[in-house]
Motif scaffolding. Structure first.
Motif, PDB file in Angstrom:
ATOM      1  N   VAL A   1       0.843  -1.204   0.000  1.00 52.63           N
ATOM      2  CA  VAL A   1       0.000   0.000   0.000  1.00 52.63           C
ATOM      3  C   VAL A   1       0.874   1.248   0.000  1.00 52.63           C
ATOM      4  CG1 VAL A   1      -1.658   1.340   1.360  1.00 52.63           C
ATOM      5  CG2 VAL A   1      -1.985  -1.129   1.061  1.00 52.63           C
ATOM      6  N   THR A   2       1.897   1.240   0.825  1.00 48.25           N
ATOM      7  CA  THR A   2       2.821   2.377   0.895  1.00 48.25           C
ATOM      8  C   THR A   2       3.503   2.594  -0.451  1.00 48.25           C
ATOM      9  OG1 THR A   2       3.211   1.924   3.225  1.00 48.25           O
ATOM     10  CG2 THR A   2       4.812   3.328   2.118  1.00 48.25           C
ATOM     11  N   TRP A   3       3.941   1.520  -1.086  1.00 51.51           N
ATOM     12  CA  TRP A   3       4.630   1.635  -2.363  1.00 51.51           C
ATOM     13  C   TRP A   3       3.701   2.204  -3.431  1.00 51.51           C
ATOM     14  CZ3 TRP A   3       8.448   3.020  -4.820  1.00 51.51           C
ATOM     15  CH2 TRP A   3       8.737   2.648  -6.126  1.00 51.51           C
ATOM     16  N   GLU A   4       2.437   1.825  -3.429  1.00 50.90           N
ATOM     17  CA  GLU A   4       1.484   2.365  -4.404  1.00 50.90           C
ATOM     18  C   GLU A   4       1.304   3.875  -4.213  1.00 50.90           C
ATOM     19  OE1 GLU A   4       0.236   0.876  -7.106  1.00 50.90           O
ATOM     20  OE2 GLU A   4       1.517  -0.789  -6.497  1.00 50.90           O
ATOM     21  N   ILE A   5       1.263   4.319  -2.987  1.00 57.54           N
ATOM     22  CA  ILE A   5       1.150   5.761  -2.703  1.00 57.54           C
ATOM     23  C   ILE A   5       2.403   6.488  -3.176  1.00 57.54           C
ATOM     24  CG2 ILE A   5       1.031   7.482  -0.853  1.00 57.54           C
ATOM     25  CD1 ILE A   5      -0.705   5.376   0.685  1.00 57.54           C
ATOM     26  N   ILE A   6       3.549   5.914  -2.878  1.00 59.04           N
ATOM     27  CA  ILE A   6       4.818   6.527  -3.278  1.00 59.04           C
ATOM     28  C   ILE A   6       4.919   6.613  -4.796  1.00 59.04           C
ATOM     29  CG2 ILE A   6       7.327   6.165  -3.322  1.00 59.04           C
ATOM     30  CD1 ILE A   6       7.023   5.070  -0.429  1.00 59.04           C
ATOM     31  N   LYS A   7       4.487   5.578  -5.512  1.00 60.11           N
ATOM     32  CA  LYS A   7       4.538   5.604  -6.979  1.00 60.11           C
ATOM     33  C   LYS A   7       3.719   6.766  -7.534  1.00 60.11           C
ATOM     34  CE  LYS A   7       3.391   1.418  -8.293  1.00 60.11           C
ATOM     35  NZ  LYS A   7       3.264   0.100  -8.961  1.00 60.11           N
ATOM     36  N   LYS A   8       2.553   7.018  -6.965  1.00 61.40           N
ATOM     37  CA  LYS A   8       1.725   8.128  -7.436  1.00 61.40           C
ATOM     38  C   LYS A   8       2.431   9.464  -7.211  1.00 61.40           C
ATOM     39  CE  LYS A   8      -2.709   5.813  -6.886  1.00 61.40           C
ATOM     40  NZ  LYS A   8      -2.760   5.353  -8.238  1.00 61.40           N
ATOM     41  N   LEU A   9       3.079   9.599  -6.064  1.00 62.25           N
ATOM     42  CA  LEU A   9       3.818  10.835  -5.785  1.00 62.25           C
ATOM     43  C   LEU A   9       5.010  10.993  -6.727  1.00 62.25           C
ATOM     44  CD1 LEU A   9       3.805  10.675  -1.880  1.00 62.25           C
ATOM     45  CD2 LEU A   9       2.468  12.225  -3.320  1.00 62.25           C
ATOM     46  N   LEU A  10       5.725   9.913  -6.946  1.00 64.03           N
ATOM     47  CA  LEU A  10       6.890   9.972  -7.825  1.00 64.03           C
ATOM     48  C   LEU A  10       6.498  10.322  -9.254  1.00 64.03           C
ATOM     49  CD1 LEU A  10       8.920   6.907  -6.533  1.00 64.03           C
ATOM     50  CD2 LEU A  10       9.568   9.308  -6.343  1.00 64.03           C
ATOM     51  N   ASP A  11       5.379   9.792  -9.715  1.00 60.90           N
ATOM     52  CA  ASP A  11       4.941  10.096 -11.077  1.00 60.90           C
ATOM     53  C   ASP A  11       4.730  11.595 -11.266  1.00 60.90           C
ATOM     54  OD1 ASP A  11       5.097   7.434 -11.701  1.00 60.90           O
ATOM     55  OD2 ASP A  11       2.952   7.058 -11.478  1.00 60.90           O
TER      56      ASP A  11
ATOM     57  N   THR B   1      15.631   7.669  -4.413  1.00 63.07           N
ATOM     58  CA  THR B   1      16.494   6.618  -4.956  1.00 63.07           C
ATOM     59  C   THR B   1      17.518   6.132  -3.948  1.00 63.07           C
ATOM     60  OG1 THR B   1      18.054   8.221  -5.882  1.00 63.07           O
ATOM     61  CG2 THR B   1      16.275   7.477  -7.309  1.00 63.07           C
ATOM     62  N   SER B   2      17.891   6.981  -3.004  1.00 60.47           N
ATOM     63  CA  SER B   2      18.960   6.593  -2.082  1.00 60.47           C
ATOM     64  C   SER B   2      18.555   5.480  -1.132  1.00 60.47           C
ATOM     65  CB  SER B   2      19.455   7.808  -1.290  1.00 60.47           C
ATOM     66  OG  SER B   2      18.443   8.255  -0.407  1.00 60.47           O
ATOM     67  N   GLY B   3      17.271   5.333  -0.845  1.00 58.17           N
ATOM     68  CA  GLY B   3      16.845   4.274   0.068  1.00 58.17           C
ATOM     69  C   GLY B   3      15.950   3.250  -0.582  1.00 58.17           C
ATOM     70  N   GLY B   4      15.876   3.268  -1.902  1.00 59.81           N
ATOM     71  CA  GLY B   4      14.959   2.388  -2.607  1.00 59.81           C
ATOM     72  C   GLY B   4      15.463   0.962  -2.726  1.00 59.81           C
TER      73      GLY B   4
ATOM     74  N   LEU C   1      15.699  -2.648  -4.908  1.00 58.67           N
ATOM     75  CA  LEU C   1      16.012  -2.898  -6.303  1.00 58.67           C
ATOM     76  C   LEU C   1      14.750  -2.826  -7.168  1.00 58.67           C
ATOM     77  CD1 LEU C   1      18.232  -3.487  -8.299  1.00 58.67           C
ATOM     78  CD2 LEU C   1      17.923  -5.914  -7.837  1.00 58.67           C
ATOM     79  N   ASP C   2      13.635  -3.364  -6.682  1.00 55.82           N
ATOM     80  CA  ASP C   2      12.376  -3.293  -7.437  1.00 55.82           C
ATOM     81  C   ASP C   2      11.903  -1.854  -7.590  1.00 55.82           C
ATOM     82  OD1 ASP C   2      12.181  -5.996  -7.904  1.00 55.82           O
ATOM     83  OD2 ASP C   2      10.982  -6.377  -6.109  1.00 55.82           O
ATOM     84  N   GLN C   3      12.073  -1.046  -6.558  1.00 61.10           N
ATOM     85  CA  GLN C   3      11.670   0.356  -6.629  1.00 61.10           C
ATOM     86  C   GLN C   3      12.543   1.117  -7.613  1.00 61.10           C
ATOM     87  OE1 GLN C   3      11.958   1.255  -2.477  1.00 61.10           O
ATOM     88  NE2 GLN C   3       9.831   0.675  -2.072  1.00 61.10           N
ATOM     89  N   ILE C   4      13.832   0.868  -7.581  1.00 58.74           N
ATOM     90  CA  ILE C   4      14.747   1.524  -8.518  1.00 58.74           C
ATOM     91  C   ILE C   4      14.416   1.084  -9.941  1.00 58.74           C
ATOM     92  CG2 ILE C   4      17.155   1.773  -9.246  1.00 58.74           C
ATOM     93  CD1 ILE C   4      16.397   3.218  -6.586  1.00 58.74           C
ATOM     94  N   ARG C   5      14.139  -0.183 -10.132  1.00 58.25           N
ATOM     95  CA  ARG C   5      13.766  -0.685 -11.459  1.00 58.25           C
ATOM     96  C   ARG C   5      12.521   0.047 -11.971  1.00 58.25           C
ATOM     97  NH1 ARG C   5      14.152  -6.294 -10.960  1.00 58.25           N
ATOM     98  NH2 ARG C   5      16.243  -6.152 -11.777  1.00 58.25           N
ATOM     99  N   TYR C   6      11.557   0.272 -11.088  1.00 54.17           N
ATOM    100  CA  TYR C   6      10.344   1.006 -11.471  1.00 54.17           C
ATOM    101  C   TYR C   6      10.709   2.414 -11.946  1.00 54.17           C
ATOM    102  CZ  TYR C   6       6.077   3.718 -11.055  1.00 54.17           C
ATOM    103  OH  TYR C   6       5.038   4.571 -11.320  1.00 54.17           O
ATOM    104  N   LEU C   7      11.568   3.092 -11.190  1.00 50.05           N
ATOM    105  CA  LEU C   7      11.967   4.450 -11.568  1.00 50.05           C
ATOM    106  C   LEU C   7      12.662   4.466 -12.928  1.00 50.05           C
ATOM    107  CD1 LEU C   7      13.304   5.725  -8.131  1.00 50.05           C
ATOM    108  CD2 LEU C   7      11.117   6.254  -9.207  1.00 50.05           C
ATOM    109  N   VAL C   8      13.520   3.495 -13.153  1.00 50.13           N
ATOM    110  CA  VAL C   8      14.220   3.410 -14.438  1.00 50.13           C
ATOM    111  C   VAL C   8      13.208   3.196 -15.556  1.00 50.13           C
ATOM    112  CG1 VAL C   8      15.848   2.025 -15.791  1.00 50.13           C
ATOM    113  CG2 VAL C   8      16.383   2.625 -13.421  1.00 50.13           C
TER     114      VAL C   8
END
Length: 120
Positions: free
Chosen positions: A8-18, A42-45, A47-54
């Motif tokens: 749930v937290t990751w889904e919220i963060i993805k919306k903010l990052l977008d 990115t500094s605390g992400g 590997l899956d989170q960094i992959r999403y950003l890439v």
């Protein structure tokens, strides 16, 4: 419980990052804050989170703002790029010189890598 909280937290963060990608095209003050927010993310992400950003184009976006004349924005972008590219994961890319384009596509897709053909 932890896994559900994390998802749930990751889904919220993805919306903010977008939204941060859009803010990188704003005036310099907003752009600077967006670049630092991306760098911090990115500094605390994981590997899956960094992959999403890439996959969402953050490397390209940070590279594009390296052309600006603002040292703080460039510093934030460089720190973000450094964090995104340092995860101790290496991928051995096989010798594909004799592969057809379809074999290259299959091989790189299996490794979660992308490619483009540049014809001069």
């Amino acid at each position: 419980m932890y896994n559900k909280w994390y998802m749930v937290t990751w889904e919220i963060i993805k919306k903010l990052l977008d939204n941060l990608l859009t803010l990188l095209n704003s005036d310099n003050n907003i752009r600077k804050e967006a670049a630092w927010a991306i760098s911090n993310a990115t500094s605390g992400g994981t590997l899956d989170q960094i992959r999403y950003l890439v996959e969402q184009g953050y490397i390209r976006a940070l590279c594009e703002i390296l052309q600006l004349d603002d040292v703080e924005i460039i510093t934030a972008a460089l720190q973000g790029l450094d964090s995104m590219t340092r995860h101790g994961e290496t991928i051995l890319v096989p010798d594909m010189r004799s592969f057809s384009i379809y074999e290259v596509d299959d091989t790189l897709t299996a490794l979660y890598l992308r490619f483009s053909v540049v014809d001069s």
